[in-house]
Design a protein around this motif. Structure first.
Motif, short mmCIF file in Angstrom:
data_model
loop_
_atom_site.label_atom_id
_atom_site.label_comp_id
_atom_site.label_asym_id
_atom_site.label_seq_id
_atom_site.Cartn_x
_atom_site.Cartn_y
_atom_site.Cartn_z
N GLY A 117 0.83 -1.20 0.00
CA GLY A 117 0.00 0.00 0.00
C GLY A 117 0.86 1.25 0.00
N GLY A 118 1.59 1.47 1.11
CA GLY A 118 2.45 2.65 1.20
C GLY A 118 3.70 2.41 2.00
N SER A 119 4.19 1.17 2.01
CA SER A 119 5.18 0.75 3.00
C SER A 119 6.61 1.12 2.71
N VAL A 120 6.90 1.73 1.56
CA VAL A 120 8.22 2.28 1.28
C VAL A 120 8.15 3.80 1.25
N ILE A 121 7.22 4.33 0.47
CA ILE A 121 7.15 5.78 0.26
C ILE A 121 6.75 6.53 1.53
N ARG A 122 5.77 6.03 2.27
CA ARG A 122 5.30 6.73 3.46
C ARG A 122 6.33 6.74 4.60
N PRO A 123 6.92 5.60 5.01
CA PRO A 123 7.93 5.67 6.06
C PRO A 123 9.15 6.50 5.67
N ALA A 124 9.49 6.53 4.39
CA ALA A 124 10.57 7.42 3.96
C ALA A 124 10.19 8.87 4.21
N GLY A 182 -8.12 21.08 -12.31
CA GLY A 182 -8.97 21.98 -13.08
C GLY A 182 -8.33 22.48 -14.36
N ASP A 183 -7.05 22.14 -14.58
CA ASP A 183 -6.34 22.65 -15.75
C ASP A 183 -6.43 21.74 -16.97
N HIS A 184 -6.83 20.49 -16.78
CA HIS A 184 -6.87 19.56 -17.91
C HIS A 184 -7.91 18.48 -17.63
N PRO A 185 -8.78 18.17 -18.58
CA PRO A 185 -9.85 17.19 -18.33
C PRO A 185 -9.32 15.78 -18.04
N LEU A 186 -8.19 15.41 -18.62
CA LEU A 186 -7.66 14.07 -18.35
C LEU A 186 -7.13 13.96 -16.92
N LEU A 187 -6.59 15.05 -16.40
CA LEU A 187 -6.13 15.05 -15.01
C LEU A 187 -7.33 15.01 -14.07
N ALA A 188 -8.38 15.72 -14.42
CA ALA A 188 -9.60 15.67 -13.61
C ALA A 188 -10.21 14.27 -13.62
N ALA A 189 -10.21 13.63 -14.79
CA ALA A 189 -10.76 12.28 -14.88
C ALA A 189 -9.94 11.29 -14.06
N PHE A 190 -8.64 11.48 -14.07
CA PHE A 190 -7.77 10.62 -13.26
C PHE A 190 -8.05 10.80 -11.77
N GLU A 191 -8.17 12.04 -11.34
CA GLU A 191 -8.47 12.30 -9.92
C GLU A 191 -9.81 11.68 -9.53
N ASP A 192 -10.80 11.80 -10.40
CA ASP A 192 -12.10 11.19 -10.10
C ASP A 192 -11.97 9.68 -9.93
N ALA A 193 -11.13 9.06 -10.75
CA ALA A 193 -10.96 7.61 -10.68
C ALA A 193 -10.25 7.18 -9.41
N LEU A 194 -9.48 8.09 -8.77
CA LEU A 194 -8.76 7.74 -7.55
C LEU A 194 -9.68 7.67 -6.33
N ILE A 195 -10.89 8.20 -6.43
CA ILE A 195 -11.82 8.15 -5.30
C ILE A 195 -12.20 6.69 -5.03
N GLY A 196 -11.95 6.26 -3.83
CA GLY A 196 -12.23 4.87 -3.46
C GLY A 196 -11.08 3.92 -3.73
N MET A 197 -9.94 4.45 -4.22
CA MET A 197 -8.85 3.55 -4.57
C MET A 197 -8.22 2.90 -3.34
N GLN A 198 -8.17 3.60 -2.23
CA GLN A 198 -7.59 3.01 -1.03
C GLN A 198 -8.38 1.79 -0.58
N ALA A 199 -9.71 1.90 -0.60
CA ALA A 199 -10.53 0.76 -0.22
C ALA A 199 -10.41 -0.37 -1.24
N THR A 205 -5.75 -6.72 -1.75
CA THR A 205 -4.69 -7.33 -0.96
C THR A 205 -5.25 -8.26 0.10
N ALA A 206 -6.37 -7.90 0.71
CA ALA A 206 -6.99 -8.79 1.70
C ALA A 206 -7.33 -10.13 1.06
N TRP A 207 -7.92 -10.10 -0.13
CA TRP A 207 -8.27 -11.35 -0.82
C TRP A 207 -7.02 -12.17 -1.14
#
Length: 464
Positions: free
Chosen positions: A176-183, A293-310, A316-318
């Motif tokens: 999940g975040g076990s290298v980047i976050r502790p760094a 807000g500067d580019h529609p593809l970046l906005a679409a990517f951000e929208d897709a990240l909603i719920g990604m943590q769950a 990984t649980a499965w």
């Protein structure tokens, strides 16, 4: 413990010692002894190590000293003392995975990356603390800058050992975040490579697990990673980490994008402030920085990240389902209550649930790929602020869900299989907070080159 200030803090480095090995004014054995002195001084509080192999390390350092004296080092990291996260097998030390069920486990074989390090002449010094089975249940390690706080997880010991000046580099792993976050929490550089870029050896069970590098410098970080990949390759069916044999030269990007993720709204004011100051510093250097807000593809990517943590948590649980089930079947007390909660999540899923999560992941990957012509890389906080306080579980009280910190800014790179680099550019309230650079899959060298430029061109930002 002194407050952290990125303007003056210097973690141990190795690449700049090798010229002295060549001229005889220093040796790998003397370098190792300095590391052991730092461990003796700081380990009683930091508690980064599970086991040390000092005798074996000294033998390896003496052999390296002889090679440097003869002018025949095996690689640029010949003689480098390195810590190994205690999820990865080592032939000369137990591999106990932070879990009572594996106490005394000693398979007496090397993980692929460990084997490659030995082939490159590195000195495998010891095993660093991991959270239980690489999950959310913490080990004993404390943050080197404030013992009341977590160093992050699951690569707790690896991050803390580098930040405490004990070794110049250490291996970690990330699901999940076990290298980047502790760094981020410990003020290190770190690389979480493209998925499968470094051969995981025996650890192939989960689709997002990745072996990564913690280091005191970006030069050592890259050199360790590329020396492993050149010898052990990548995971089965995956291309290995590719790039130059020496650390990629710093490169100023033309266009970067900001990746806010679903964690942006919860970011505290001070942490948001240091990130925005970094963004403004990039713009002052002539870099175009795009927001959602500067580019529609970046906005679409951000929208897709909603719920990604769950979503990534469910995947990984499965994938850990049968390991955890078998451990509990052997002994109901074999794993912690936190790991049992992960097992319960998996038990409530069906194969169809897992399939749907994989389809969701592929959709996000498609939206990320669409950004390739738009931005050279994405930047984001490497953690949601500085390391949180952690005093341990309180008997009779509910368990804290994330005692080693929130991975909300890290699950995108894990789910996307994309490379990410932590750059220790910021401090909040006397504690480290990193900035991460995330590129497209297989563009590890590009992410590293941009991160190296940022480390040299952007002045550190400190907020009290």
């Amino acid at each position: 413990m002194a407050a952290y200030d990125p303007r003056g803090f210097r973690a141990p480095t190795f690449h700049d010692a090798t010229p002295r090995f060549r001229d005889g004014s220093d040796t790998p054995r003397a370098y190792l002894e300095r590391c052991l002195e730092a461990i003796a001084a700081r380990e009683p509080v930091v508690r980064a190590w599970v086991v040390l192999n000092q005798e074996g390390a000294r033998e390896a350092a003496d052999a390296s000293t002889a090679r440097w004296k003869a002018g025949r080092p095996l690689s640029p990291i010949d003689g480098m003392p390195i810590g190994i996260k205690d999820l990865l097998e080592t032939r000369d030390m137990p591999t106990q995975m932070g879990c009572p069920a594996y106490r005394g486990n000693f398979p007496k074989r090397d993980n692929a990356a460990v084997w490659a390090l030995r082939q490159a002449g590195a000195v495998v010094l010891g095993k660093t603390v991991t959270t239980e089975l690489g999950g959310a249940h913490p080990g004993p390690t404390t943050n080197p800058f404030d013992q009341r706080r977590t160093p992050g997880g699951s690569s707790s010991g690896s991050a803390a050992a580098v930040a405490a000046g004990m070794v110049p580099a250490a291996l970690g792993t990330q699901v999940g975040g076990s290298v980047i976050r502790p760094a981020s929490y410990c003020g290190n550089f770190a690389l979480k490579p493209s998925q499968g870029g470094i051969n995981r050896g025996e650890r192939q069970a989960t689709s997002m697990s990745t072996t990564g590098i913690h280091a005191g410098s970006i030069e050592d970080m890259w050199q360790v990673a590329i020396e492993i990949a050149r010898r052990a390759g990548g995971d089965p069916g995956r291309p290995p980490l590719t790039g130059p044999a020496a650390p990629p030269a710093a490169r100023r990007p033309m266009v970067l994008g900001v990746m806010e993720t679903e964690g942006w709204a919860a970011l505290d004011d001070a942490s948001r402030s240091v990130f925005e100051q970094v963004v403004e510093a990039l713009r002052a250097q002539g870099v175009t920085v795009l927001r959602r807000g500067d580019h529609p593809l970046l906005a679409a990517f951000e929208d897709a990240l909603i719920g990604m943590q769950a979503m990534t948590g469910a995947i990984t649980a499965w994938e850990n389902h049968w390991l955890f089930r078998n451990l509990v079947a052997q002994d109901p007390d074999a794993i912690s209550a936190r790991s049992k909660a992960v097992l319960a999540m998996a038990e409530a899923m069906t194969p169809e649930d897992y399939r749907l999560r994989l389809l969701q992941r592929e959709e996000v990957r498609g939206r990320h790929a669409a950004l390739a012509p738009v931005v050279e890389a994405l930047i984001a906080p490497a953690s949601p602020g500085p390391a949180p306080f952690w005093a341990g579980d309180v008997p009779g009280q509910p368990l804290k869900a994330r005692p080693t910190g929130d991975a909300v800014f890290n699950t995108p790179s894990s789910g996307l299989g994309a490379p990410a680099v932590t750059v220790p550019l910021c401090a909040v309230d006397g504690m480290p907070m990193g900035i991460q650079v995330m590129a497209q899959p297989q563009m590890d060298a590009q992410a590293t080159a941009i991160a190296r430029w940022m480390a040299g061109a952007i002045a550190p930002v400190v907020v009290a």
